[in-house]
Design a protein around this motif. Sequence first.
Motif, PDB file in Angstrom:
ATOM      1  N   TYR A   1       0.846  -1.190   0.000  1.00  0.00           N
ATOM      2  CA  TYR A   1       0.000   0.000   0.000  1.00  0.00           C
ATOM      3  C   TYR A   1       0.880   1.237   0.000  1.00  0.00           C
ATOM      4  CZ  TYR A   1       1.006  -0.410   5.006  1.00  0.00           C
ATOM      5  OH  TYR A   1       1.642  -0.559   6.207  1.00  0.00           O
ATOM      6  N   GLU A   2       0.258   2.375  -0.210  1.00  0.00           N
ATOM      7  CA  GLU A   2       0.959   3.660  -0.221  1.00  0.00           C
ATOM      8  C   GLU A   2       0.289   4.609   0.754  1.00  0.00           C
ATOM      9  OE1 GLU A   2       2.310   3.601  -4.937  1.00  0.00           O
ATOM     10  OE2 GLU A   2       0.490   4.670  -4.298  1.00  0.00           O
ATOM     11  N   MET A   3       1.084   5.470   1.360  1.00  0.00           N
ATOM     12  CA  MET A   3       0.570   6.493   2.262  1.00  0.00           C
ATOM     13  C   MET A   3       0.709   7.854   1.591  1.00  0.00           C
ATOM     14  SD  MET A   3       2.146   5.045   5.846  1.00  0.00           S
ATOM     15  CE  MET A   3       3.724   4.587   5.103  1.00  0.00           C
ATOM     16  N   TRP A   4      -0.413   8.440   1.248  1.00  0.00           N
ATOM     17  CA  TRP A   4      -0.464   9.765   0.628  1.00  0.00           C
ATOM     18  C   TRP A   4      -0.710  10.779   1.735  1.00  0.00           C
ATOM     19  CZ3 TRP A   4      -1.864  10.568  -5.021  1.00  0.00           C
ATOM     20  CH2 TRP A   4      -1.587   9.427  -5.776  1.00  0.00           C
ATOM     21  N   THR A   5       0.294  11.562   2.068  1.00  0.00           N
ATOM     22  CA  THR A   5       0.210  12.498   3.193  1.00  0.00           C
ATOM     23  C   THR A   5       0.395  13.923   2.697  1.00  0.00           C
ATOM     24  OG1 THR A   5       1.205  10.810   4.605  1.00  0.00           O
ATOM     25  CG2 THR A   5       1.104  13.032   5.496  1.00  0.00           C
ATOM     26  N   ARG A   6      -0.460  14.812   3.160  1.00  0.00           N
ATOM     27  CA  ARG A   6      -0.356  16.217   2.771  1.00  0.00           C
ATOM     28  C   ARG A   6      -0.855  17.096   3.915  1.00  0.00           C
ATOM     29  NH1 ARG A   6      -5.048  18.832   1.304  1.00  0.00           N
ATOM     30  NH2 ARG A   6      -6.930  17.538   1.088  1.00  0.00           N
ATOM     31  N   ILE A   7      -0.527  18.378   3.833  1.00  0.00           N
ATOM     32  CA  ILE A   7      -1.041  19.349   4.790  1.00  0.00           C
ATOM     33  C   ILE A   7      -2.490  19.650   4.465  1.00  0.00           C
ATOM     34  CG2 ILE A   7      -0.890  21.757   5.536  1.00  0.00           C
ATOM     35  CD1 ILE A   7       2.077  21.569   5.441  1.00  0.00           C
ATOM     36  N   LEU A   8      -3.341  19.563   5.464  1.00  0.00           N
ATOM     37  CA  LEU A   8      -4.756  19.867   5.278  1.00  0.00           C
ATOM     38  C   LEU A   8      -5.057  21.322   5.598  1.00  0.00           C
ATOM     39  CD1 LEU A   8      -7.648  18.803   4.712  1.00  0.00           C
ATOM     40  CD2 LEU A   8      -7.830  18.350   7.176  1.00  0.00           C
ATOM     41  N   THR A   9      -4.598  21.790   6.758  1.00  0.00           N
ATOM     42  CA  THR A   9      -4.848  23.163   7.177  1.00  0.00           C
ATOM     43  C   THR A   9      -3.969  23.467   8.386  1.00  0.00           C
ATOM     44  OG1 THR A   9      -6.591  24.731   7.837  1.00  0.00           O
ATOM     45  CG2 THR A   9      -6.735  22.507   8.706  1.00  0.00           C
ATOM     46  N   TRP A  10      -4.135  24.634   8.971  1.00  0.00           N
ATOM     47  CA  TRP A  10      -3.422  25.012  10.193  1.00  0.00           C
ATOM     48  C   TRP A  10      -4.189  26.134  10.883  1.00  0.00           C
ATOM     49  CZ3 TRP A  10      -1.792  26.054   5.280  1.00  0.00           C
ATOM     50  CH2 TRP A  10      -1.710  27.404   4.908  1.00  0.00           C
ATOM     51  N   ASP A  11      -3.902  26.302  12.164  1.00  0.00           N
ATOM     52  CA  ASP A  11      -4.474  27.412  12.918  1.00  0.00           C
ATOM     53  C   ASP A  11      -3.345  28.162  13.604  1.00  0.00           C
ATOM     54  OD1 ASP A  11      -3.780  25.776  15.053  1.00  0.00           O
ATOM     55  OD2 ASP A  11      -5.822  25.054  15.375  1.00  0.00           O
ATOM     56  N   ASP A  12      -3.628  28.834  14.713  1.00  0.00           N
ATOM     57  CA  ASP A  12      -2.609  29.637  15.378  1.00  0.00           C
ATOM     58  C   ASP A  12      -1.506  28.794  16.002  1.00  0.00           C
ATOM     59  OD1 ASP A  12      -4.018  31.893  14.694  1.00  0.00           O
ATOM     60  OD2 ASP A  12      -5.082  32.022  16.616  1.00  0.00           O
ATOM     61  N   LYS A  13      -1.773  27.508  16.254  1.00  0.00           N
ATOM     62  CA  LYS A  13      -0.792  26.653  16.919  1.00  0.00           C
ATOM     63  C   LYS A  13      -0.509  25.371  16.146  1.00  0.00           C
ATOM     64  CE  LYS A  13       0.040  24.146  21.265  1.00  0.00           C
ATOM     65  NZ  LYS A  13      -0.485  23.821  22.619  1.00  0.00           N
ATOM     66  N   TRP A  14      -1.537  24.726  15.639  1.00  0.00           N
ATOM     67  CA  TRP A  14      -1.412  23.383  15.105  1.00  0.00           C
ATOM     68  C   TRP A  14      -1.373  23.360  13.578  1.00  0.00           C
ATOM     69  CZ3 TRP A  14      -0.339  20.025  18.828  1.00  0.00           C
ATOM     70  CH2 TRP A  14      -0.822  20.268  20.112  1.00  0.00           C
ATOM     71  N   ILE A  15      -0.614  22.393  13.062  1.00  0.00           N
ATOM     72  CA  ILE A  15      -0.645  22.045  11.637  1.00  0.00           C
ATOM     73  C   ILE A  15      -1.347  20.699  11.516  1.00  0.00           C
ATOM     74  CG2 ILE A  15       0.705  21.472   9.591  1.00  0.00           C
ATOM     75  CD1 ILE A  15       2.862  23.318  10.538  1.00  0.00           C
ATOM     76  N   TYR A  16      -2.374  20.618  10.692  1.00  0.00           N
ATOM     77  CA  TYR A  16      -3.157  19.404  10.519  1.00  0.00           C
ATOM     78  C   TYR A  16      -2.754  18.724   9.212  1.00  0.00           C
ATOM     79  CZ  TYR A  16      -6.084  21.435  14.184  1.00  0.00           C
ATOM     80  OH  TYR A  16      -6.540  21.977  15.362  1.00  0.00           O
ATOM     81  N   THR A  17      -2.437  17.450   9.303  1.00  0.00           N
ATOM     82  CA  THR A  17      -2.071  16.668   8.121  1.00  0.00           C
ATOM     83  C   THR A  17      -3.056  15.523   7.943  1.00  0.00           C
ATOM     84  OG1 THR A  17      -0.596  15.157   9.336  1.00  0.00           O
ATOM     85  CG2 THR A  17       0.365  17.214   8.471  1.00  0.00           C
ATOM     86  N   VAL A  18      -3.295  15.147   6.709  1.00  0.00           N
ATOM     87  CA  VAL A  18      -4.175  14.025   6.399  1.00  0.00           C
ATOM     88  C   VAL A  18      -3.367  12.974   5.649  1.00  0.00           C
ATOM     89  CG1 VAL A  18      -4.971  15.101   4.251  1.00  0.00           C
ATOM     90  CG2 VAL A  18      -6.337  13.318   5.312  1.00  0.00           C
TER      91      VAL A  18
END
Length: 372
Positions: free
Chosen positions: A154-171
């Motif tokens: 399998y493959e893991m496709w990872t990218r940045i989804l969004t961010w706020d004042d503190k956190w970076i969210y990845t999917v």
Amino acid sequence: MESSNKPFHLDDHWMSTFMTWSWRAFIIFLIIRNFKTVPLAWHIRVLRGYRHLLRSNRAKNLSPEQLFQPLIVSSGNSIGELDYNLHKSNSTYFADLDIARCHLMCFLFSQGVDYARNARRRVGILGVSEDLIGLALGAVSCTFRKEVKPFQSYEMWTRILTWDDKWIYTVTHFVRKDTVRPRGFTFLRPQEQHLIPRQGKLSDLARKEDAIFASALSKCVWKKGRRTVPPEIMLQVSGLLPPRPGQEEYITSLRNEPLGRLTFSKQAEEYYDIPFKIIDRMEAIWAMLRSHLTFETEAAGEEEGRRGRNWKHRDLPNHHPRQPRREEWTWEKVEQERQRGMEIAKSLAEMDRLHGEFTADTDALTFRRDWW
């Protein structure tokens, strides 16, 4: 005088030698096929992701256009990851997520990490401390869709989804290998060009979810010592985020700030990279052998024809086909995409309230001990 020794049989000796080497070969096969779960294998996989921070492996000329592009990491289900149903255990997805996030964050933020380590004027955005910059994981949630069978790739496709004042969210999406492929690869080193010929058997993108095993959402924070570095600052000094209107000169001054003496010498970086270059070479040879031994069906050939016969050459360094003009990623466009992703990330951000559900003011059912 007759000898009491039994007569020597060549067949018995040959059979004994064959069984001994068969067991050895089988054990070696198990170790290689199950390398992901042997002691310290996780650490080696993480160190391989750290390679993107080295100057020799650092991505050049990153721009806002690459901010939301996925990074693909291939992997497979090993014996040590199976549960009692002979499927990939749910708990093992999180170890894979560590590796996928490490590759993505080190690749995208290599310039920002270099800035945080070596900036001379340590005032304002990064403080005055000499603490190291690091990435901490705040939360992760995984939604399972289909089982991964033994030895299935399998493959893991990872990218940045969004961010706020503190956190970076990845999917991260766990995708069945060779079912879908990207339009192209923005950055591809010569030794990685064996990744270009991909099957892409799933032609109907409307049914893309059929190729997904699981999807995960993670939130990370950049820390310099105990100080939180805002995601917007890390994105800007990494060249990934356009400046806000009116801040063009300020962001330019940050990116042009002189760097101090590097703490990791170029020679040390080269020594660090030697074993991973050997691994890359071995993987390239193995991929080449598999490509020659793999039988391509007529259906796969027809799918190749529908997508275009020259797609394999689209991303080669010496080939420059005519590309459609792409829209510039301005601050407004990036902000629009960030807001769209934030609608999904809110579900994980709300999970912080879960800590308040803990209470000891109640009776417990019983007490048990787990091994070790």
